[in-house]
Design a protein around this motif. Structure first.
Motif, PDB file in Angstrom:
ATOM      1  N   PHE A  34       0.838  -1.194   0.000  1.00  0.00           N
ATOM      2  CA  PHE A  34       0.000   0.000   0.000  1.00  0.00           C
ATOM      3  C   PHE A  34       0.873   1.243   0.000  1.00  0.00           C
ATOM      4  N   THR A  35       0.612   2.139  -0.933  1.00  0.00           N
ATOM      5  CA  THR A  35       1.231   3.463  -0.911  1.00  0.00           C
ATOM      6  C   THR A  35       0.371   4.345  -0.008  1.00  0.00           C
ATOM      7  N   ASP A  36       0.817   4.553   1.200  1.00  0.00           N
ATOM      8  CA  ASP A  36       0.024   5.367   2.126  1.00  0.00           C
ATOM      9  C   ASP A  36       0.620   6.763   2.312  1.00  0.00           C
ATOM     10  N   VAL A  37       1.650   7.087   1.485  1.00  0.00           N
ATOM     11  CA  VAL A  37       2.223   8.433   1.488  1.00  0.00           C
ATOM     12  C   VAL A  37       2.508   8.825   0.041  1.00  0.00           C
ATOM     13  N   ASP A  38       1.749   9.753  -0.491  1.00  0.00           N
ATOM     14  CA  ASP A  38       2.099  10.329  -1.792  1.00  0.00           C
ATOM     15  C   ASP A  38       1.390  11.672  -1.950  1.00  0.00           C
ATOM     16  N   ASP A  39       1.656  12.343  -3.070  1.00  0.00           N
ATOM     17  CA  ASP A  39       1.147  13.699  -3.268  1.00  0.00           C
ATOM     18  C   ASP A  39      -0.378  13.776  -3.183  1.00  0.00           C
ATOM     19  N   LYS A  40      -1.060  12.836  -3.830  1.00  0.00           N
ATOM     20  CA  LYS A  40      -2.519  12.885  -3.870  1.00  0.00           C
ATOM     21  C   LYS A  40      -3.124  12.648  -2.487  1.00  0.00           C
ATOM     22  N   ILE A  41      -2.554  11.707  -1.757  1.00  0.00           N
ATOM     23  CA  ILE A  41      -3.065  11.419  -0.411  1.00  0.00           C
ATOM     24  C   ILE A  41      -2.866  12.623   0.501  1.00  0.00           C
ATOM     25  N   ILE A  42      -1.686  13.231   0.406  1.00  0.00           N
ATOM     26  CA  ILE A  42      -1.402  14.404   1.239  1.00  0.00           C
ATOM     27  C   ILE A  42      -2.349  15.547   0.914  1.00  0.00           C
ATOM     28  N   ALA A  43      -2.586  15.783  -0.383  1.00  0.00           N
ATOM     29  CA  ALA A  43      -3.496  16.861  -0.797  1.00  0.00           C
ATOM     30  C   ALA A  43      -4.906  16.602  -0.286  1.00  0.00           C
ATOM     31  N   PRO A  79       2.674  -4.807   3.142  1.00  0.00           N
ATOM     32  CA  PRO A  79       3.422  -3.702   3.740  1.00  0.00           C
ATOM     33  C   PRO A  79       2.909  -2.331   3.315  1.00  0.00           C
ATOM     34  N   CYS A  80       3.130  -1.336   4.173  1.00  0.00           N
ATOM     35  CA  CYS A  80       2.803   0.060   3.883  1.00  0.00           C
ATOM     36  C   CYS A  80       4.096   0.872   3.841  1.00  0.00           C
ATOM     37  N   VAL A  81       4.100   1.907   3.035  1.00  0.00           N
ATOM     38  CA  VAL A  81       5.287   2.759   2.890  1.00  0.00           C
ATOM     39  C   VAL A  81       5.717   3.329   4.227  1.00  0.00           C
ATOM     40  N   SER A  82       4.755   3.842   4.995  1.00  0.00           N
ATOM     41  CA  SER A  82       5.096   4.540   6.240  1.00  0.00           C
ATOM     42  C   SER A  82       5.776   3.638   7.255  1.00  0.00           C
ATOM     43  N   ASP A  83       5.613   2.317   7.120  1.00  0.00           N
ATOM     44  CA  ASP A  83       6.251   1.376   8.052  1.00  0.00           C
ATOM     45  C   ASP A  83       7.616   0.901   7.565  1.00  0.00           C
ATOM     46  N   HIS A  84       8.057   1.379   6.400  1.00  0.00           N
ATOM     47  CA  HIS A  84       9.285   0.837   5.803  1.00  0.00           C
ATOM     48  C   HIS A  84      10.287   1.916   5.413  1.00  0.00           C
ATOM     49  N   MET A  85      10.307   3.007   6.163  1.00  0.00           N
ATOM     50  CA  MET A  85      11.258   4.077   5.873  1.00  0.00           C
ATOM     51  C   MET A  85      12.721   3.635   5.995  1.00  0.00           C
ATOM     52  N   PRO A  86      13.083   2.841   7.030  1.00  0.00           N
ATOM     53  CA  PRO A  86      14.493   2.402   7.112  1.00  0.00           C
ATOM     54  C   PRO A  86      14.940   1.636   5.871  1.00  0.00           C
ATOM     55  N   GLN A  87      14.066   0.742   5.359  1.00  0.00           N
ATOM     56  CA  GLN A  87      14.412  -0.048   4.168  1.00  0.00           C
ATOM     57  C   GLN A  87      14.517   0.850   2.929  1.00  0.00           C
ATOM     58  N   ILE A  88      13.617   1.826   2.828  1.00  0.00           N
ATOM     59  CA  ILE A  88      13.645   2.744   1.687  1.00  0.00           C
ATOM     60  C   ILE A  88      14.911   3.589   1.714  1.00  0.00           C
ATOM     61  N   ILE A  89      15.231   4.129   2.872  1.00  0.00           N
ATOM     62  CA  ILE A  89      16.428   4.961   3.013  1.00  0.00           C
ATOM     63  C   ILE A  89      17.682   4.143   2.720  1.00  0.00           C
ATOM     64  N   ASP A  90      17.700   2.906   3.192  1.00  0.00           N
ATOM     65  CA  ASP A  90      18.862   2.039   2.953  1.00  0.00           C
ATOM     66  C   ASP A  90      19.055   1.769   1.461  1.00  0.00           C
ATOM     67  N   MET A  91      17.963   1.557   0.724  1.00  0.00           N
ATOM     68  CA  MET A  91      18.091   1.312  -0.717  1.00  0.00           C
ATOM     69  C   MET A  91      18.592   2.565  -1.434  1.00  0.00           C
ATOM     70  N   ILE A  92      18.114   3.732  -1.026  1.00  0.00           N
ATOM     71  CA  ILE A  92      18.582   4.978  -1.650  1.00  0.00           C
ATOM     72  C   ILE A  92      20.075   5.160  -1.403  1.00  0.00           C
ATOM     73  N   LYS A  93      20.522   4.832  -0.206  1.00  0.00           N
ATOM     74  CA  LYS A  93      21.959   4.904   0.100  1.00  0.00           C
ATOM     75  C   LYS A  93      22.759   4.029  -0.860  1.00  0.00           C
TER      76      LYS A  93
END
Length: 465
Positions: A34-43, A79-93
């Motif tokens: 689930f993408t629970d953080v994006d531009d449309k949801i925030i708007a 999984p939801c995006v908001s629960d996986h920030m460490p994994q996302i940040i690690d991949m960007i690194k």
């Protein structure tokens, strides 16, 4: 009321794929994120004055209800995006360390020029990338096709702490990070809508390979669009229906049958005519199996002595099932192939020749068993035939704007007219009911009714094989 739109049907093919693989006794790990953080949801959350994560959670819960109605298998992991920030940040690194991304003022962009294979999935060129879709065009980018891996925090938006400052992930990176977390960098099947091939899935491939050179997905399955009058169904065009709206008038299993009647990669045109046809077909299937089950239950049946003609029909049907499902989940072929075993059951139940056939009960039991197995794999087997038959009738009455008592009164009036030899009046009553999708059936035991395709729509329906 929140509900998934009928156009959001990319969940159907992965769920069906999961069902078939489990039927083949594979161990399946089915991940649906689930993408629970994006531009449309925030708007939208800002419009409502609500926390974006809370809003997303409500949408996810309602989505689960829709999936339950449609008999879609729940995933192994969700999984939801908001629960996986460490994994996302690690991949960007990792992508940055491998020289395939760059930073600008707290933002991190993937450099498509660093990935020569970009476009391998879609066959499109870099200049075809739709800059501005879901993201704003940024003149700071080295290449207009470069896409955001991390976005710096903006006022009024949720953010997370990262090595590049507070912010949130871009649209594409989240999917790669979550799939890698639960499936590894190489896995078998990735699904989604046809509109995600480019740029979303193309970007997923690029960033996953940039993070891990051994990244690979063996098969991609992309759903065609649901259309209305040959135009893509979407919220932006305002031509969409929610699943809840559809199942107000049509049974969820009739909707599922309608969707399975077109190959998942092909566009499927939404129409009431096709849903009426699916409803009538569903009623026929369940009535046949209910009648069969009733007869079988009155006898002790052994399945080790099935007659050759029934065995031939069963073998043919099994072979068609395996061939069609193994050929890219070709469900329309299977739905058509159901006709032969169902006809055989009805012949055994209702024709003089069939009722006299030796080992009739064994044939009925074996045919019912194989149909039940196939319906289970297709997600079309109800908990109770009689319960769904009643529900299908209730939906038909709702579409006809009649109560059952009103239909029964019409039947009584028609019976009185026939007894008085007022056949013209009798025919008018039958036709009036048929016009709104109520078919009358006469038998020595009296007249009953069943749902049918309304008369005006019948000419628009292709004949069922």
């Amino acid at each position: 009321m929140i509900s998934a739109t009928l156009g959001m049907l990319e969940f159907m093919s992965p769920s069906m794929c999961c069902r078939y693989l489990k039927n083949l006794e594979y161990e399946v790990c089915y991940v649906r994120n689930f993408t629970d953080v994006d531009d449309k949801i925030i708007a939208r959350a800002n419009e409502l004055g609500e926390d974006p994560i809370s809003l997303s959670k409500r949408y996810c819960e309602e989505f689960h209800v829709d999936m339950m109605h449609l008999h879609c298998l729940p995933p192994s992991v969700e999984p939801c995006v908001s629960d996986h920030m460490p994994q996302i940040i690690d991949m960007i690194k990792k992508i940055l360390d491998n020289g395939c991304a760059y930073q600008i003022d707290g933002d991190v962009y993937f450099s498509v020029d660093k990935f020569p294979e970009y476009g391998q999935l879609s066959g499109r060129k870099l200049e075809d990338n739709r800059a501005g879709e879901r993201v704003a065009v940024d003149s700071r980018k080295k290449n207009p096709a470069d896409f955001a891996l991390w976005k710096s925090a903006k006022e009024g938006e949720p953010f997370w702490v990262s090595p590049w400052g507070p912010g949130r992930p871009g649209w594409h990176i989240e999917c790669s990070a979550m799939s890698a977390t639960y499936l590894g960098y190489s896995f078998d099947i990735h699904g989604g809508g046809m509109d995600l091939v480019f740029p979303h899935h193309e970007n997923e491939i690029a960033q996953s390979c940039a993070a891990c050179g051994q990244s690979n997905i063996s098969y991609w399955i992309h759903n065609g669009f649901v259309t209305v009058d040959s135009e893509k169904m979407s919220k932006s065009l305002g031509n969409f229906f929610t699943i809840r709206q559809v199942i107000e008038l049509y049974h969820p299993l009739a909707l599922r049958l309608f969707l399975l009647g077109t190959h998942y990669r092909s566009p499927i045109n939404y129409s009431d005519v096709q849903l009426e046809s699916a409803s009538e077909r569903m009623y026929y299937i369940y009535q046949t199996l209910y009648d069969c089950e009733n007869v079988i239950s009155q006898h002790a049946v052994q399945l080790d002595n099935v007659p050759p003609d029934a065995l031939d029909c069963i073998t043919k049907f099994k072979n068609e099932f395996v061939a069609a499902m193994s050929d890219d989940l070709h469900t329309p072929v299977i739905l058509a192939a159901l006709s032969d075993p169902l006809k055989n059951i009805n012949d055994l139940l209702h024709t003089r020749k069939g009722r006299k056939q030796q080992l009739r009960m064994e044939s009925l039991a074996a045919l019912e068993k194989v149909i039940r197995k196939v319906l289970t794999v297709l997600g079309l087997l109800p908990g109770s035939y009689i319960e769904v038959l009643q529900q299908l009738k209730e939906k038909a009455l709702k579409r006809a704007k009649l109560t059952e008592e009103e239909v029964l009164q019409k039947i009584r009036e028609r019976t009185a007219a026939r007894n008085a030899k007022e056949y013209e009046k009798s025919d008018v009553i039958r036709k009036d009911l048929a016009t709104v999708g109520i078919a009358l059936m006469d038998s020595p035991n009296g007249t009953t009714w069943r749902p049918s395709i309304p008369l005006a729509m019948q000419e628009q329906v292709a004949p069922t094989t």
